[in-house]
Design a protein around this motif. Structure first.
Motif, PDB file in Angstrom:
ATOM      1  N   GLN A  13       0.833  -1.212   0.000  1.00 10.78           N
ATOM      2  CA  GLN A  13       0.000   0.000   0.000  1.00 10.78           C
ATOM      3  C   GLN A  13       0.868   1.263   0.000  1.00 10.78           C
ATOM      4  O   GLN A  13       0.585   2.228  -0.710  1.00 10.78           O
ATOM      5  CB  GLN A  13      -0.925   0.003   1.230  1.00 10.78           C
ATOM      6  N   ILE A  16       2.457   1.773  -3.464  1.00 12.79           N
ATOM      7  CA  ILE A  16       1.458   2.201  -4.460  1.00 12.79           C
ATOM      8  C   ILE A  16       1.103   3.676  -4.236  1.00 12.79           C
ATOM      9  O   ILE A  16       0.890   4.427  -5.193  1.00 12.79           O
ATOM     10  CB  ILE A  16       0.205   1.291  -4.416  1.00 12.79           C
ATOM     11  N   ARG A  20       1.418   6.491  -7.283  1.00 14.91           N
ATOM     12  CA  ARG A  20       0.274   7.287  -7.764  1.00 14.91           C
ATOM     13  C   ARG A  20       0.600   8.775  -7.904  1.00 14.91           C
ATOM     14  O   ARG A  20      -0.014   9.476  -8.698  1.00 14.91           O
ATOM     15  CB  ARG A  20      -0.879   7.181  -6.767  1.00 14.91           C
ATOM     16  N   MET A 133      -2.106  -2.219 -15.057  1.00 17.07           N
ATOM     17  CA  MET A 133      -3.445  -1.637 -15.061  1.00 17.07           C
ATOM     18  C   MET A 133      -4.501  -2.596 -15.606  1.00 17.07           C
ATOM     19  O   MET A 133      -4.371  -3.132 -16.711  1.00 17.07           O
ATOM     20  CB  MET A 133      -3.469  -0.366 -15.934  1.00 17.07           C
ATOM     21  N   ILE A 161      -3.055  -1.847 -10.178  1.00 16.99           N
ATOM     22  CA  ILE A 161      -4.304  -1.134  -9.908  1.00 16.99           C
ATOM     23  C   ILE A 161      -5.402  -1.683 -10.814  1.00 16.99           C
ATOM     24  O   ILE A 161      -5.183  -1.893 -12.018  1.00 16.99           O
ATOM     25  CB  ILE A 161      -4.132   0.385 -10.130  1.00 16.99           C
ATOM     26  N   ILE A 181      -4.471  -8.250  -7.177  1.00 20.79           N
ATOM     27  CA  ILE A 181      -4.610  -6.801  -7.373  1.00 20.79           C
ATOM     28  C   ILE A 181      -3.892  -6.070  -6.239  1.00 20.79           C
ATOM     29  O   ILE A 181      -4.088  -6.413  -5.059  1.00 20.79           O
ATOM     30  CB  ILE A 181      -6.115  -6.427  -7.348  1.00 20.79           C
ATOM     31  N   ALA A 183      -4.231  -2.652  -5.647  1.00 20.95           N
ATOM     32  CA  ALA A 183      -5.240  -1.754  -5.070  1.00 20.95           C
ATOM     33  C   ALA A 183      -6.449  -1.719  -5.995  1.00 20.95           C
ATOM     34  O   ALA A 183      -6.293  -1.626  -7.217  1.00 20.95           O
ATOM     35  CB  ALA A 183      -4.665  -0.343  -4.914  1.00 20.95           C
ATOM     36  N   ASP A 185      -9.487   0.340  -7.260  1.00 20.72           N
ATOM     37  CA  ASP A 185      -9.872   1.744  -7.293  1.00 20.72           C
ATOM     38  C   ASP A 185     -11.377   1.919  -7.458  1.00 20.72           C
ATOM     39  O   ASP A 185     -12.137   0.954  -7.416  1.00 20.72           O
ATOM     40  CB  ASP A 185      -9.086   2.462  -8.399  1.00 20.72           C
ATOM     41  N   GLY A 197      -6.386   6.094  -9.853  1.00 16.80           N
ATOM     42  CA  GLY A 197      -5.366   5.519 -10.735  1.00 16.80           C
ATOM     43  C   GLY A 197      -3.984   6.103 -10.563  1.00 16.80           C
ATOM     44  O   GLY A 197      -3.589   6.537  -9.476  1.00 16.80           O
TER      45      GLY A 197
END
Ligand code: PRP
Ligand code: URA
Length: 209
Positions: A13, A16, A20, A133, A161, A181, A183, A185, A197
């Motif tokens: 986490q 990520i 971002r 993605m 993501i 996965i 995260a 969204d 994203g």
């Protein structure tokens, strides 16, 4: 039925969160994508098959458990999926690597195939498809269809993501595939970008925009 697993490990986490940020450089972006893939590989490979092997330690004979002969292949979806390969190979250096080239048509959002090169024995391997993605799910679903047409039976999909729309589309198209996965969204915007994203993953990895 495949499983859908959202990673909630604090290290994943945290990384990520940095990926971002719009001010994160390509160099840092690339390194962090690779590191996240490495952590994700730990969980995604949890059920790889093991076999008993007789060995000798300096002290005694014993039985150890090793990965079975034909093991796994990593198959990135070009371009952005390439960013996750090194992290996967750090964890499983003996894995073979295949490549599937797909780009998403900006108008139709449909995937267009331009390359496919897989290990000759990929049908005997457990395949881990990587792409940071999962947006509409079109690219992932098309790549997995290509792998199944080449005889691959056990497939996992790993992304950093995902949008809920992509998870739904992929599980409907390929209910047998495990999805990992980083995260999950909120939604896709009108241009098919994941919100919030991280923007265009390929451009951010390779610095093309
Ligand atoms: C991006 C991303 C996925 C795809 C996801 O690739 O890396 O492959 O879009 O979108 P989808 O789930 O709606 O299919 P892109 O087409 O931008 O190509 P690139 O990796 O070469 O930049
Ligand atoms: N592809 C990307 O690189 N980013 C998105 O948000 C959606 C598709």
């Amino acid at each position: 039925m495949g499983k859908v697993l959202v990673m909630d490990h604090p290290l994943i986490q945290h990384k990520i969160g940095i990926i971002r940020r719009k001010e994160t450089s390509s160099k840092d972006f690339r390194e962090l994508v690779s590191e996240v893939a490495m952590f994700m590989a730990y969980e995604a490979t949890r059920n790889l098959k093991l076999t008993d092997v007789e060995i000798e330690t300096p002290i005694a004979k014993t039985t150890v458990r090793e990965l079975e002969g034909k093991k796994m292949a990593v198959v990135p979806i070009l371009r952005a999926g390439l960013g996750m390969v090194e992290g996967m190979l750090t964890m499983v250096p003996a894995a073979k690597v295949g490549h599937i080239g797909l780009y998403r048509d900006p108008e139709t959002l449909k995937p267009v195939e331009y390359y496919c090169k897989l290990p000759a024995d990929c049908g005997e391997r457990e395949v881990f498809v990587t792409d940071p993605m999962l947006a509409t799910g079109g690219s992932a679903a098309a790549a997995i269809t290509m792998l199944k047409e080449k005889g691959v039976k056990k497939i996992h999909f790993m992304c950093i993501i995902a949008a809920p729309e992509g998870v739904k589309a992929l599980t409907e198209a390929h209910p047998d595939v495990d999805i990992y996965i980083g995260a999950l969204d909120d939604h896709l915007n009108d241009h098919g970008y994941i919100v919030p994203g991280l923007g265009d993953a390929g451009d951010r990895i390779f610095g093309t925009k």
